[in-house]
Design an enzyme around this catalytic site. Structure first.
Site, PDB file in Angstrom:
ATOM      1  N   ASP A 113       0.818  -1.099  -0.068  1.00  0.00           N
ATOM      2  CA  ASP A 113      -0.095  -0.091  -0.133  1.00  0.00           C
ATOM      3  C   ASP A 113       0.996   1.214  -0.027  1.00  0.00           C
ATOM      4  O   ASP A 113       1.417   1.478   0.961  1.00  0.00           O
ATOM      5  CB  ASP A 113      -0.805   0.003   1.120  1.00  0.00           C
ATOM      6  CG  ASP A 113      -1.599   1.052   1.387  1.00  0.00           C
ATOM      7  OD1 ASP A 113      -1.859   1.914   0.426  1.00  0.00           O
ATOM      8  OD2 ASP A 113      -2.163   1.509   2.560  1.00  0.00           O
ATOM      9  N   ASN A 138      -0.402   4.375  -0.660  1.00  0.00           N
ATOM     10  CA  ASN A 138      -0.884   5.855  -0.328  1.00  0.00           C
ATOM     11  C   ASN A 138      -1.324   5.665   1.253  1.00  0.00           C
ATOM     12  O   ASN A 138      -2.016   6.833   1.731  1.00  0.00           O
ATOM     13  CB  ASN A 138      -2.001   6.427  -1.406  1.00  0.00           C
ATOM     14  CG  ASN A 138      -3.154   5.307  -1.207  1.00  0.00           C
ATOM     15  OD1 ASN A 138      -2.993   4.350  -0.738  1.00  0.00           O
ATOM     16  ND2 ASN A 138      -4.011   5.941  -2.108  1.00  0.00           N
ATOM     17  N   ASP A 182      -4.103   3.884   2.392  1.00  0.00           N
ATOM     18  CA  ASP A 182      -5.402   3.739   2.689  1.00  0.00           C
ATOM     19  C   ASP A 182      -5.926   2.325   3.231  1.00  0.00           C
ATOM     20  O   ASP A 182      -6.930   1.847   3.402  1.00  0.00           O
ATOM     21  CB  ASP A 182      -6.234   4.519   1.480  1.00  0.00           C
ATOM     22  CG  ASP A 182      -6.072   3.235   0.324  1.00  0.00           C
ATOM     23  OD1 ASP A 182      -4.996   2.640   0.348  1.00  0.00           O
ATOM     24  OD2 ASP A 182      -6.798   3.461  -0.544  1.00  0.00           O
ATOM     25  N   ASP A 226      -1.754  -1.083  -3.895  1.00  0.00           N
ATOM     26  CA  ASP A 226      -1.978  -0.294  -5.067  1.00  0.00           C
ATOM     27  C   ASP A 226      -0.914  -0.437  -6.083  1.00  0.00           C
ATOM     28  O   ASP A 226      -0.095  -0.992  -5.783  1.00  0.00           O
ATOM     29  CB  ASP A 226      -2.523   1.159  -4.691  1.00  0.00           C
ATOM     30  CG  ASP A 226      -1.254   1.651  -3.660  1.00  0.00           C
ATOM     31  OD1 ASP A 226      -0.271   1.278  -3.878  1.00  0.00           O
ATOM     32  OD2 ASP A 226      -1.585   2.285  -2.596  1.00  0.00           O
ATOM     33  N   ASP A 231      -4.960 -10.381 -15.684  1.00  0.00           N
ATOM     34  CA  ASP A 231      -5.986 -11.241 -15.328  1.00  0.00           C
ATOM     35  C   ASP A 231      -7.217 -11.182 -16.070  1.00  0.00           C
ATOM     36  O   ASP A 231      -8.038 -10.160 -15.735  1.00  0.00           O
ATOM     37  CB  ASP A 231      -6.286 -11.483 -13.949  1.00  0.00           C
ATOM     38  CG  ASP A 231      -6.574 -12.593 -13.259  1.00  0.00           C
ATOM     39  OD1 ASP A 231      -7.385 -13.257 -14.131  1.00  0.00           O
ATOM     40  OD2 ASP A 231      -6.086 -13.054 -12.335  1.00  0.00           O
ATOM     41  N   ASP A 239      -9.169 -16.376 -16.520  1.00  0.00           N
ATOM     42  CA  ASP A 239      -9.993 -16.971 -15.376  1.00  0.00           C
ATOM     43  C   ASP A 239     -11.143 -17.939 -15.827  1.00  0.00           C
ATOM     44  O   ASP A 239     -11.570 -17.696 -16.886  1.00  0.00           O
ATOM     45  CB  ASP A 239     -10.806 -15.825 -14.769  1.00  0.00           C
ATOM     46  CG  ASP A 239     -11.334 -16.148 -13.160  1.00  0.00           C
ATOM     47  OD1 ASP A 239     -10.653 -16.394 -12.291  1.00  0.00           O
ATOM     48  OD2 ASP A 239     -12.555 -15.902 -13.219  1.00  0.00           O
ATOM     49  N   GLU A 246      -6.917 -20.693 -16.605  1.00  0.00           N
ATOM     50  CA  GLU A 246      -7.177 -21.536 -15.214  1.00  0.00           C
ATOM     51  C   GLU A 246      -8.144 -22.600 -15.813  1.00  0.00           C
ATOM     52  O   GLU A 246      -9.521 -22.192 -16.012  1.00  0.00           O
ATOM     53  CB  GLU A 246      -7.633 -20.772 -14.350  1.00  0.00           C
ATOM     54  CG  GLU A 246      -8.099 -21.235 -12.946  1.00  0.00           C
ATOM     55  CD  GLU A 246      -9.196 -20.577 -12.126  1.00  0.00           C
ATOM     56  OE1 GLU A 246      -9.154 -20.836 -10.987  1.00  0.00           O
ATOM     57  OE2 GLU A 246      -9.996 -19.674 -12.626  1.00  0.00           O
ATOM     58  N   HIS A 250      -3.672 -17.194  -5.437  1.00  0.00           N
ATOM     59  CA  HIS A 250      -4.701 -16.567  -4.394  1.00  0.00           C
ATOM     60  C   HIS A 250      -5.739 -17.167  -3.985  1.00  0.00           C
ATOM     61  O   HIS A 250      -6.532 -16.838  -3.306  1.00  0.00           O
ATOM     62  CB  HIS A 250      -4.868 -15.120  -5.177  1.00  0.00           C
ATOM     63  CG  HIS A 250      -5.882 -15.494  -6.374  1.00  0.00           C
ATOM     64  ND1 HIS A 250      -5.163 -16.155  -7.788  1.00  0.00           N
ATOM     65  CD2 HIS A 250      -7.084 -15.196  -6.718  1.00  0.00           C
ATOM     66  CE1 HIS A 250      -6.278 -16.406  -8.350  1.00  0.00           C
ATOM     67  NE2 HIS A 250      -7.478 -15.700  -7.984  1.00  0.00           N
ATOM     68  N   ASP A 251      -6.087 -18.470  -4.691  1.00  0.00           N
ATOM     69  CA  ASP A 251      -7.153 -19.140  -4.139  1.00  0.00           C
ATOM     70  C   ASP A 251      -6.769 -20.595  -3.460  1.00  0.00           C
ATOM     71  O   ASP A 251      -7.577 -21.123  -2.875  1.00  0.00           O
ATOM     72  CB  ASP A 251      -8.007 -19.886  -5.359  1.00  0.00           C
ATOM     73  CG  ASP A 251      -8.618 -18.769  -6.419  1.00  0.00           C
ATOM     74  OD1 ASP A 251      -8.887 -17.790  -5.785  1.00  0.00           O
ATOM     75  OD2 ASP A 251      -8.706 -18.909  -7.423  1.00  0.00           O
TER      76      ASP A 251
HETATM   77  C1  GLC Z   1     -11.126 -17.902 -10.321  1.00  0.00           C
HETATM   78  C2  GLC Z   1     -10.350 -17.174  -9.400  1.00  0.00           C
HETATM   79  C3  GLC Z   1     -11.266 -16.806  -8.167  1.00  0.00           C
HETATM   80  C4  GLC Z   1     -12.398 -16.170  -8.528  1.00  0.00           C
HETATM   81  C5  GLC Z   1     -13.231 -17.188  -9.427  1.00  0.00           C
HETATM   82  C6  GLC Z   1     -14.343 -16.298 -10.112  1.00  0.00           C
HETATM   83  O1  GLC Z   1     -11.291 -19.518  -9.937  1.00  0.00           O
HETATM   84  O2  GLC Z   1      -9.232 -17.523  -9.634  1.00  0.00           O
HETATM   85  O3  GLC Z   1     -10.223 -16.048  -7.296  1.00  0.00           O
HETATM   86  O4  GLC Z   1     -13.049 -16.076  -7.295  1.00  0.00           O
HETATM   87  O5  GLC Z   1     -12.667 -17.505 -10.606  1.00  0.00           O
HETATM   88  O6  GLC Z   1     -13.805 -15.226 -10.876  1.00  0.00           O
HETATM   89 CA    CA Z   2      -3.367   2.166  -1.340  1.00  0.00          CA
END
Ligand code: GLC
Ligand code: CA
Length: 540
Positions: A25, A27, A29, A33, A102, A202, A243, A315-316
């Site tokens: 981050d 700035n 908040d 970013d 993405d 995605d 994915e 991230h999942d």
């Molecule tokens: C993919 C993404 C996930 C998202 C899902 C719906 O699996 O990696 O983070 O919630 O698609 O877009």
């Molecule tokens: Ca920020």
């Protein structure tokens, strides 16, 4: 003649995945970013990274943290402006780094203009957005949404049901409408004109649907739509990674075969089943199954000349070392040992933020500490429909929540982790005081920095033709509690040795030089002795 770039054009990429909301981050908040990312480019370059996949950074009301896009050609307010984006692209390109965005083509946000128009347009054939989504008077099937509940939601304005495979705020686009295909091509071209270098796509396999059926995925026109996106002159140079839900090599061939002009590679998830019975349930497991799944995909993809994606985290996914390794006493060993099992294989490495310091899963005693939509939806279902107690459901959420991978990046051990000066949008990682970048770099003095191990590993990959393009051969036997493989190209031959749980002496069938990479720093043998000990050494 094949239009798209060959897989071998991408074997030199070392890709780092950033979850912008949680990375840095700038700035104050409390939300990561684009300027924060720019401020850490040197850190990443030092690590040996030459490409970044950044999770969605587009305008979004954040029902699913940016995977609900309200405008594909504008930047999320919290992340900055288009000027920041242009600066990020040029800062990256001046360092020789590639930027992979993405793309979320399966659904938009319910606040996207397309949806706002579509819901008003039932009886208006003039409105071009009328059939952008799936609208039905009655639910045509019993599909469930990934985040809990029915996949069909009644919309009062339109007086019909629409499909959402994910959150209610993520209506699925109707790709059978040629206007939708054209609109998404427009989005892609917009970013190509801005100079970005590729896309992660995605839930690619969902875009074509067979509505009356009882199973979503792999609809009849899937390949036509992927081709429409990426099999064009304009997109031929892009690196694309889908994915995917593919389960076998034939399916992967259809997505990524060089003659297909569809995707450069894809993420498949077989190997990540290790250590869990389902998303929210742990299971005792050995790394043998993980190893054997990797071996299978290595052999099959090499045979067919396909580019394989090397990854364990994103991230999942809660950090892999927490379910497949020992993230307490042997955290350093697990993080580095597993890295050597995966990232010296044939393919393109993806390292998720925090993995380079061995960040484990977190743990909390209160459901209020959780934020992400999937675990909250499932928590509710576990208690209301499946009869679990709150404590049982909370344990499952602790195990499987995607928040495990989404806490603010721990840059140091201070209260706000060096991530922000404000209030972080998500509670700090419960182990951030112990595991953070500053502490990891200090541990280098004892030869126990995960970052420094990754750095050496990525340098080794970058400096070697054998690791980039060489062939893979497995040396260990299926019953062994370790993994030995070789990578070779011409005269350059390497052995990679990774021990699992137990302490054991490993006999090598060939003679090696002193290891170029070894997590415990032992020089006397390329063989491994301690749990998770690993080494990579040139074969004499
Ligand atoms: C993919 C993404 C996930 C998202 C899902 C719906 O699996 O990696 O983070 O919630 O698609 O877009
Ligand atoms: Ca920020």
């Amino acid at each position: 003649m094949n239009l798209c770039k060959k897989y071998s054009d991408f074997t030199r990429l070392n890709i780092y995945q950033i979850y912008p909301r949680s990375f840095m981050d700038f700035n104050g908040d409390g939300i990561g970013d684009l300027q924060g990312i720019i401020s850490k480019l040197d850190y990443l370059q030092d690590l040996g990274i030459n490409a970044i996949w950044m999770c969605p950074c587009f305008k979004s009301p954040n029902a699913d943290n940016g995977y609900d896009v309200a405008d594909y050609c504008d930047i999320m307010d919290e992340f900055g402006t288009m000027a920041d984006m242009d600066e990020l692209i040029s800062e990256m390109h001046s360092r020789g780094m590639k930027l992979i965005l993405d793309l979320v083509p399966n659904h938009t946000s319910s606040e996207h203009k397309w949806f706002l128009e579509s819901r008003k347009a039932k009886d208006d054939p003039e409105n071009p957005y009328r059939d952008y989504y799936y609208w039905y008077d009655e639910k045509p099937n019993n599909w469930r949404a990934s985040f809990g509940g029915s996949a069909w939601e009644y919309d009062e304005t339109r007086g019909q049901y629409y499909l959402h495979m994910f959150a209610v705020g993520q209506p699925d686009l109707n790709w059978d409408n040629p206007e939708v295909v054209r609109a998404m091509q427009g989005v892609i071209d917009y970013w190509v004109d801005k100079g970005i270098d590729g896309f992660r796509i995605d839930v690619i396999d969902l875009i074509s649907k067979d509505i009356p059926n009882d199973k979503p995925g792999f609809g009849p026109r899937l390949h036509e739509y992927i081709h429409a996106m990426f099999g064009r002159e304009k997109t031929a140079h892009l690196f694309t990674v889908g994915e995917s839900i593919v389960k076998d090599i034939e399916e992967m061939q259809r997505h990524c075969g060089e003659d297909r002009e569809e995707l450069s590679t894809l993420f498949q998830f077989d190997h990540l089943e290790c250590g869990r019975a389902d998303k929210f349930t742990a299971k005792e497991d050995s790394l043998k199954t993980f190893r054997d799944t990797l071996i299978l995909w290595q052999q099959e993809t090499e045979k067919r000349g396909l580019l394989y994606s090397l990854f364990t985290d994103n991230h999942d996914q809660p950090p892999f070392i927490s379910r497949a390794g020992n993230d307490r006493e042997l955290r350093y060993e697990s993080a580095t040992g597993i890295a050597s099992m995966v990232y010296l294989l044939r393919g393109v490495p993806f390292i998720y933020q925090g993995q380079e310091i061995g960040m484990p899963s977190a743990h909390y005693d209160d459901i209020a500490c959780f934020d992400e939509v999937e675990c909250l939806g499932n928590y509710k279902e576990m208690i209301e429909d499946k009869g679990l107690s709150e404590a049982e459901a909370l344990e499952k959420v602790n195990f499987g929540s995607r928040d495990n991978a989404r806490h603010p990046m721990a840059w140091d051990g201070s209260e706000k982790c060096g991530f922000t000066t404000g209030e972080p949008w998500l509670i700090a990682h419960s182990r951030a005081g112990e595991v953070n970048v500053a502490a990891d770099l200090r541990a280098d003095k004892q030869g126990r920095s995960v970052y420094s191990f990754y750095q050496k590993l990525l340098r080794l990959r970058a400096s070697s033709d054998a690791f980039a393009d060489g062939s893979f051969k497995v040396i260990s036997a299926p019953e062994d509690d370790y993994f030995i493989y070789t990578r070779s190209l011409g005269d350059e031959k390497w052995a990679v040795i990774c021990n699992f749980e137990s302490a054991q002496e490993i006999e090598l069938p060939f003679e090696c030089e002193e290891p170029a990479l070894a997590n415990l720093g032992r020089k006397e043998a390329a063989g491994a002795y301690a749990p998770y000990e690993c080494a990579a050494a040139r074969i004499k």
